[in-house]
Structure formats: structure tokens, C-alpha cells
Design an enzyme around this catalytic site. Structure first.
Site, short mmCIF file in Angstrom:
data_model
loop_
_atom_site.label_atom_id
_atom_site.label_comp_id
_atom_site.label_asym_id
_atom_site.label_seq_id
_atom_site.Cartn_x
_atom_site.Cartn_y
_atom_site.Cartn_z
CB SER A 95 -0.62 -0.11 1.44
OG SER A 95 -1.78 -1.12 0.97
CE LYS A 153 -4.85 1.64 -0.26
NZ LYS A 153 -4.19 0.24 0.40
CB SER A 172 -4.30 0.77 4.71
OG SER A 172 -3.65 1.20 3.35
CE LYS A 184 -1.50 3.66 3.09
NZ LYS A 184 -0.91 2.32 3.97
#
Length: 299
Positions: free
Chosen positions: A71, A74, A130, A240
Site C-alpha cells: 500500500s 497509495k 489504507s 504510509k
């Protein structure tokens, strides 16, 4: 000794007054005066730590080896959306966004088909918990279409000079396979620097939680960050997490202590635990900051 430590800190903090999107330059380990060894106990096979202004590398492991990033993808999704402009633009969750999360067992923001909210609010839904449902929604709206958006992600990576990076999904989910979305520690540091240069991204990536009260087109939502470093390490300002079977536990992070920004990444710190990535990041940050903080006359 004090002068050497402070001078070294200033080299990191102000010695490279270039744009945050500048390419990452690798400096020989130990070049800066307070770095006498590498951080101990880091489990991640891929990792990098750099100053948060020019991206000068302080320490790295397999910095140019491409691996799955889960992720952390992202971050690029958010970058493409934010640079498109108009963050108050309303977006509606398509039914396929929900089916997509179910199909790939992706993490969600708890969205429902037909809910509508602003792009800015959808960014919180994507970045904090997320939410793969939010990532799909944004990609579908800003592509236009998910495939078109993935093309924009890869075009942006190319323009940024991220030559060892590829995206095949806006969430970083393993589609079409576990290794189709990938990057390197060095590329991710450059991506993180570029994203964190955007005030809108910094605001979202640095939030521990976000409450969206119920409105005419959406339910009440409370989203909390998956980034344990934001809660547990002083000075953390983003950014993140990521986790899949192939990628393991990953974290792209930035901190500012004593006015000195440091950015780093760990890839596959452990099979799944976000705590493993947090602890790796903490070891790296302590290695960089502790000698400086000990020498400066601040407490």
C-alpha cells in the site's frame, strides 16, 4: 566534537537547498561526521534513510533492488490526485470498489457503494486506514477509469526519474500478481520527498485520525492511521504503511527533530506486523538523531 556534530546536523538540514523532488543522491556511509556505524538490529532486507531536504542518502540496504511495496503505492495515487487539483470535487463510490476489496481481501475504509464525499475526504479514507475502496474510487474518478489512472501513475514515476518503479494497481494489491507493483528504497525516498512537498498531502499523511460526520450523501466515518510511528515516535509527520504476503510489513516515514527532517523506508520488516516496520524505522531514526540530540543544548 560538539562543533563537528552540530556542523554535521546543519549539513543535513540546510546544506542542500534544492527542491524536495530532486533525485536521491547516494553519499558514502560515514561521510557525515556523526555517522560512525550503521543502525543495529534492522530486520528489513530493503531499507534507506536520507535527509528530508535534498534526499542525500545517510544509510541504505539494497537501495536499488526492486521489491513489492504493497500500500505504499497509495502515495503515488494521492500524488496524482492532488496534483490534478480541485480537492473539493465530489466523488462517488462505485459498486466495483467494494467488490474489488472483497476480491483481493484488501483493507477498507468501510465505504458503501453510492456514498459521495469530497476528494479531500476520500484521501483521508485512503491514506489513514489504507482504504483500497477509497483508492479504487479515486482512480476511477481521476483516470478517467482505473486503467487510465494506472497509466498516469506510471507516467508520473517516469517523469520523476523513478526508473525501477512500476504500478499495476492504485492500492498496491497483488494484481495481476504479487510482484507486478514494485519499487526500490531509493525510488520510494524520492517519491516520499515529492509527496511531502505538497501541503495537502502532508496534512493527510500526518493525521492520526479523521472524523467525517454523516452528511446527505454519506454515513458517519472515523478513520485512524495504520502508521504506528506517528503515535509512537516523537517528531513523526507521516507517511504510509503497506502490507501484503509478498511485500511483508513496509513503512515509508518522515520525521523532524531539532529542526532536522529525515525520511526513510523499510521493506519487508516482517511477515505482517506493522510493529516490525515501526521498530525498524525507530532503530534507523535513533541512529541518526540520538548523537545530534545528545550534543545539542536542548531538552
Amino acid at each position: 566534537m560538539l562543533h563537528a556534530v552540530v556542523a554535521g546536523a546543519l549539513v543535513v538540514a540546510v546544506g542542500h537547498g534544492v527542491a524536495a523532488a530532486a533525485p536521491v543522491a547516494t553519499a558514502p556511509h560515514g561521510q557525515l561526521p556523526w555517522l560512525t556505524s550503521e543502525p543495529e538490529g534492522v530486520q528489513a532486507p530493503g531499507a534507506a534513510l536520507a535527509d528530508g531536504i535534498a534526499g542525500t542518502m545517510l544509510w541504505s540496504r539494497e537501495a536499488n533492488t526492486p521489491v513489492p511495496i504493497a500500500s505504499i503505492a497509495k502515495v503515488m495515487t494521492a500524488l496524482v490526485v492532488i496534483t490534478s487539483g480541485d480537492l473539493e470535487r465530489p466523488v462517488t463510490v462505485p459498486a466495483e470498489a467494494i467488490a474489488y476489496c472483497v476480491r483481493f481481501d484488501g483493507s477498507t475504509a468501510g465505504l458503501s457503494a453510492g456514498e459521495a464525499m469530497s476528494t479531500r475526504e476520500m484521501l483521508y479514507a485512503m491514506m489513514l486506514p489504507s482504504g483500497c475502496d477509497a483508492a479504487y474510487t479515486l482512480a476511477d474518478a481521476y483516470g478517467p477509469g482505473v486503467d487510465g489512472f494506472i497509466g498516469r501513475m506510471n507516467d508520473t514515476a517516469h517523469l520523476m526519474g523513478l526508473g525501477a518503479t512500476q504500478f499495476t494497481d492504485p492500492s498496491g494489491l497483488p494484481t495481476p500478481d504479487d510482484y507486478s507493483t514494485y519499487s526500490t528504497p531509493a525510488d520510494l525516498v524520492a517519491l516520499g520527498l515529492r509527496a511531502m512537498s505538497l501541503p495537502a498531502f502532508r496534512e493527510v499523511a500526518g493525521a492520526q485520525s479523521y472524523h467525517l460526520p454523516a452528511g446527505p450523501a454519506h454515513r458517519d466515518h472515523v478513520w485512524r492511521t495504520t502508521n504506528q510511528l506517528l503515535r509512537d515516535y516523537p517528531g513523526t509527520i507521516g507517511i504510509k504503511t503497506g502490507s501484503t504476503d509478498a511485500a511483508g510489513s513496509c513503512l515509508l516515514f518522515e520525521t523532524v527533530r531539532a529542526g532536522i527532517p529525515v525520511i526513510g523506508v523499510v521493506l519487508h520488516s516482517g511477515p505482517w506486523s506493522g510493529a516490525a516496520a515501526r521498530d525498524d524505522a525507530r532503530r534507523m531514526l535513533d541512529w541518526a538523531y540520538n548523537p545530534i540530540l545528545a550534543a545539542l543544548p536542548i531538552h
